[in-house]
Design a protein around this motif. Structure first.
Motif, PDB file in Angstrom:
ATOM      1  N   PHE A  28       0.998  -1.129   0.047  1.00 43.95           N
ATOM      2  CA  PHE A  28      -0.003  -0.090   0.105  1.00 43.95           C
ATOM      3  C   PHE A  28       0.793   1.276  -0.083  1.00 43.95           C
ATOM      4  N   ILE A  29       2.041   1.397   0.831  1.00 38.74           N
ATOM      5  CA  ILE A  29       2.888   2.316   1.034  1.00 38.74           C
ATOM      6  C   ILE A  29       3.476   2.541  -0.649  1.00 38.74           C
ATOM      7  N   LEU A  30       3.829   1.627  -1.243  1.00 41.29           N
ATOM      8  CA  LEU A  30       4.463   1.671  -2.456  1.00 41.29           C
ATOM      9  C   LEU A  30       3.448   2.164  -3.460  1.00 41.29           C
ATOM     10  N   ILE A  31       2.114   1.751  -3.506  1.00 44.46           N
ATOM     11  CA  ILE A  31       1.328   2.428  -4.383  1.00 44.46           C
ATOM     12  C   ILE A  31       1.009   3.712  -4.176  1.00 44.46           C
ATOM     13  N   VAL A  32       0.881   4.372  -2.931  1.00 47.26           N
ATOM     14  CA  VAL A  32       0.817   5.697  -2.736  1.00 47.26           C
ATOM     15  C   VAL A  32       1.921   6.535  -3.206  1.00 47.26           C
ATOM     16  N   ASP A  33       3.321   6.082  -3.021  1.00 46.81           N
ATOM     17  CA  ASP A  33       4.370   6.679  -3.317  1.00 46.81           C
ATOM     18  C   ASP A  33       4.444   6.565  -4.967  1.00 46.81           C
ATOM     19  N   GLU A  34       4.227   5.563  -5.532  1.00 44.25           N
ATOM     20  CA  GLU A  34       4.435   5.445  -7.097  1.00 44.25           C
ATOM     21  C   GLU A  34       3.276   6.281  -7.721  1.00 44.25           C
ATOM     22  N   GLY A  35       1.974   6.364  -7.193  1.00 45.70           N
ATOM     23  CA  GLY A  35       0.828   7.091  -7.566  1.00 45.70           C
ATOM     24  C   GLY A  35       0.048   6.350  -8.631  1.00 45.70           C
ATOM     25  N   SER A  36       0.237   4.985  -8.665  1.00 43.70           N
ATOM     26  CA  SER A  36      -0.608   4.397  -9.456  1.00 43.70           C
ATOM     27  C   SER A  36      -0.572   2.866  -9.211  1.00 43.70           C
ATOM     28  N   PHE A  37      -1.493   2.086  -9.486  1.00 46.25           N
ATOM     29  CA  PHE A  37      -1.402   0.653  -9.449  1.00 46.25           C
ATOM     30  C   PHE A  37      -0.253  -0.105 -10.400  1.00 46.25           C
ATOM     31  N   THR A  38      -0.333   0.527 -11.510  1.00 48.26           N
ATOM     32  CA  THR A  38       0.514   0.242 -12.469  1.00 48.26           C
ATOM     33  C   THR A  38       1.945   0.338 -12.284  1.00 48.26           C
ATOM     34  N   ALA A  39       2.236   1.413 -11.820  1.00 47.01           N
ATOM     35  CA  ALA A  39       3.719   1.896 -11.541  1.00 47.01           C
ATOM     36  C   ALA A  39       4.182   1.048 -10.412  1.00 47.01           C
ATOM     37  N   ALA A  40       3.213   0.738  -9.472  1.00 44.70           N
ATOM     38  CA  ALA A  40       3.629  -0.106  -8.040  1.00 44.70           C
ATOM     39  C   ALA A  40       3.674  -1.518  -8.791  1.00 44.70           C
ATOM     40  N   ALA A  41       2.876  -1.902  -9.558  1.00 43.75           N
ATOM     41  CA  ALA A  41       2.830  -3.307  -9.911  1.00 43.75           C
ATOM     42  C   ALA A  41       4.103  -3.381 -10.890  1.00 43.75           C
ATOM     43  N   LYS A  42       4.607  -2.570 -11.501  1.00 46.63           N
ATOM     44  CA  LYS A  42       5.985  -2.793 -12.123  1.00 46.63           C
ATOM     45  C   LYS A  42       7.020  -2.936 -11.245  1.00 46.63           C
ATOM     46  N   THR A  43       7.133  -2.457 -10.218  1.00 42.86           N
ATOM     47  CA  THR A  43       8.219  -2.381  -9.110  1.00 42.86           C
ATOM     48  C   THR A  43       8.085  -3.659  -8.541  1.00 42.86           C
ATOM     49  N   LEU A  44       6.801  -4.170  -8.404  1.00 43.58           N
ATOM     50  CA  LEU A  44       6.675  -5.388  -7.522  1.00 43.58           C
ATOM     51  C   LEU A  44       6.665  -6.733  -8.319  1.00 43.58           C
ATOM     52  N   ASN A  45       6.668  -6.513  -9.576  1.00 45.55           N
ATOM     53  CA  ASN A  45       6.471  -7.548 -10.576  1.00 45.55           C
ATOM     54  C   ASN A  45       5.327  -8.109 -10.560  1.00 45.55           C
ATOM     55  N   VAL A  46       4.177  -7.787 -10.253  1.00 53.67           N
ATOM     56  CA  VAL A  46       3.177  -8.247 -10.129  1.00 53.67           C
ATOM     57  C   VAL A  46       1.962  -7.435 -10.958  1.00 53.67           C
ATOM     58  N   THR A  47       0.737  -8.119 -11.506  1.00 56.68           N
ATOM     59  CA  THR A  47      -0.178  -7.450 -12.235  1.00 56.68           C
ATOM     60  C   THR A  47      -0.951  -6.134 -11.490  1.00 56.68           C
ATOM     61  N   PRO A  48      -1.305  -5.259 -12.086  1.00 53.06           N
ATOM     62  CA  PRO A  48      -2.223  -4.060 -11.568  1.00 53.06           C
ATOM     63  C   PRO A  48      -3.395  -4.639 -10.628  1.00 53.06           C
ATOM     64  N   SER A  49      -3.950  -5.498 -11.393  1.00 48.39           N
ATOM     65  CA  SER A  49      -5.065  -6.205 -10.906  1.00 48.39           C
ATOM     66  C   SER A  49      -4.946  -6.916  -9.491  1.00 48.39           C
ATOM     67  N   ALA A  50      -3.660  -7.270  -9.449  1.00 44.71           N
ATOM     68  CA  ALA A  50      -3.462  -8.274  -8.110  1.00 44.71           C
ATOM     69  C   ALA A  50      -3.428  -7.162  -6.965  1.00 44.71           C
ATOM     70  N   LEU A  51      -2.800  -6.005  -7.347  1.00 43.08           N
ATOM     71  CA  LEU A  51      -2.685  -4.866  -6.429  1.00 43.08           C
ATOM     72  C   LEU A  51      -3.970  -4.235  -6.301  1.00 43.08           C
ATOM     73  N   SER A  52      -4.812  -4.283  -6.845  1.00 40.25           N
ATOM     74  CA  SER A  52      -6.169  -3.777  -6.606  1.00 40.25           C
ATOM     75  C   SER A  52      -7.037  -4.597  -5.572  1.00 40.25           C
ATOM     76  N   LYS A  53      -6.917  -5.985  -5.963  1.00 38.28           N
ATOM     77  CA  LYS A  53      -7.271  -6.866  -5.045  1.00 38.28           C
ATOM     78  C   LYS A  53      -6.770  -6.726  -3.682  1.00 38.28           C
ATOM     79  N   LEU A  54      -5.634  -6.412  -3.361  1.00 39.29           N
ATOM     80  CA  LEU A  54      -4.667  -6.370  -2.207  1.00 39.29           C
ATOM     81  C   LEU A  54      -5.388  -5.088  -1.537  1.00 39.29           C
ATOM     82  N   VAL A  55      -5.570  -4.287  -2.140  1.00 35.49           N
ATOM     83  CA  VAL A  55      -6.203  -2.780  -1.574  1.00 35.49           C
ATOM     84  C   VAL A  55      -7.605  -3.250  -0.934  1.00 35.49           C
ATOM     85  N   THR A  56      -8.387  -3.760  -2.102  1.00 37.24           N
ATOM     86  CA  THR A  56      -9.662  -4.243  -1.434  1.00 37.24           C
ATOM     87  C   THR A  56      -9.769  -5.254  -0.382  1.00 37.24           C
ATOM     88  N   ARG A  57      -8.825  -5.969  -0.186  1.00 32.43           N
ATOM     89  CA  ARG A  57      -8.605  -6.842   0.804  1.00 32.43           C
ATOM     90  C   ARG A  57      -8.278  -6.185   2.253  1.00 32.43           C
TER      91      ARG A  57
END
Length: 305
Positions: free
Chosen positions: A16-45
């Motif tokens: 979540f911190i990385l998403i805020v710092d990067e400003g988007s799911f896409t940018a954070a997903a690229k850093t974490l090597n996951v999909t943006p949809s996976a991060l969206s589900k993570l935030v929902t959880r």
């Protein structure tokens, strides 16, 4: 919240911190090597677990909510603490290497600290130094700051203090201003003069003067207020009024007679006078880079052991 549940949330909070710092799911997903949809589900959880809404989602922008900002601030404290814990077990804890974050007031950073930064980095090429301008109150743990320079007679009692020097406040004006408006001989004379002040807080225009047993609190006023020391000094040099400065800011201007001291027989006090000190959290295991920085700057700035 039970500890087991908290432990399970820690990875999600870090993401979540990385998403805020990067400003988007896409940018954070690229850093974490996951999909943006996976991060969206993570935030929902995470929102379900915390019972708060973390983001306002639009097609163009990801906006953190007020509750989300509060969660971010607290999570950042935990992540920074975890980073420090990791450093304790790494070899760079004993070596002059790694990242170091230092905060200092703008005027001090520009006038005093700046000449020593490049030599320090040249001496220790494996250190990555981050400097932050911090004129107001800061939380070292929350903001991930290793050491902060403070100009105050009321240091933070919860932090270790290493005093390196003293600073006094100087009242001054340009010769042209004094020729036109006259020289104040008493603090109350300032009621009839234009004065330049910080305008950061509601009390920055109140200047306290002391001499022997006499005390005067003067509410000054003027056409120009700015919380940038060099801009304020430029205004004073150009006869806009009388200004208040740290001695190290106006040393050259006084020596070159671009400005002259006012009410020099009075002591002027504010929240920003007193000791020039480095403050840092108490720790039994101080990284070598932090100890090296503190010792280096204490020596350069003339600290008394």
């Amino acid at each position: 919240m039970k500890n087991t549940k908290l432990i399970a949330l820690l990875p999600d909070l870090a993401s979540f911190i990385l998403i805020v710092d990067e400003g988007s799911f896409t940018a954070a997903a690229k850093t974490l090597n996951v999909t943006p949809s996976a991060l969206s589900k993570l935030v929902t959880r995470l929102e379900t677990s915390l019972s708060v809404k973390l983001f306002e989602r639009t097609t163009r922008k990801l906006i953190i909510t007020r509750s989300g900002q509060q969660v971010y601030d607290q999570a950042l404290v935990m992540v920074n603490a975890a980073q420090r814990a990791v450093e304790l077990s790494t070899t760079d804890h004993q070596e002059m290497s790694g990242a170091l974050t230092v905060a200092a007031p703008e005027a001090f950073l520009n006038s005093v600290l700046q000449p020593h930064v490049v030599p320090f980095l040249q001496k220790y090429p494996e250190i990555q130094l981050k400097l932050r301008v911090a004129d107001g109150e800061i939380d070292l743990i929350r903001d991930g700051i290793d050491v902060a320079f403070k100009l105050t007679d009321k240091p933070d009692e919860n932090l270790v203090l290493k005093e390196v020097s003293k600073t006094n406040l100087v009242l001054c004006a340009s010769p042209a201003y004094i020729d036109k408006n006259g020289m104040p001989t008493h603090p109350t004379d300032l009621n009839h003069h234009d004065c330049l002040y910080l305008a950061e807080t509601n009390t920055d225009h109140i200047w306290d003067f002391f001499k022997d047993d006499e005390y005067h609190s003067i509410a000054v006023s003027g056409r120009y207020a700015v919380n940038h020391s060099q801009m304020r000094l430029t205004g004073v040099k150009n006869a806009l009024g009388i200004g208040i400065f740290h001695d190290f800011v106006v040393a050259d201007a006084l020596a070159n007679e671009e400005v002259i001291p006012i009410l020099a027989d009075w002591t002027l006090k504010s929240n920003y006078h007193g000791a020039i000190a480095m403050q840092y959290p108490q720790t039994k295991y101080m990284p070598a880079r932090l100890r090296g920085f503190i010792d280096y700057m204490a020596l350069q700035l003339g600290a008394n052991e």
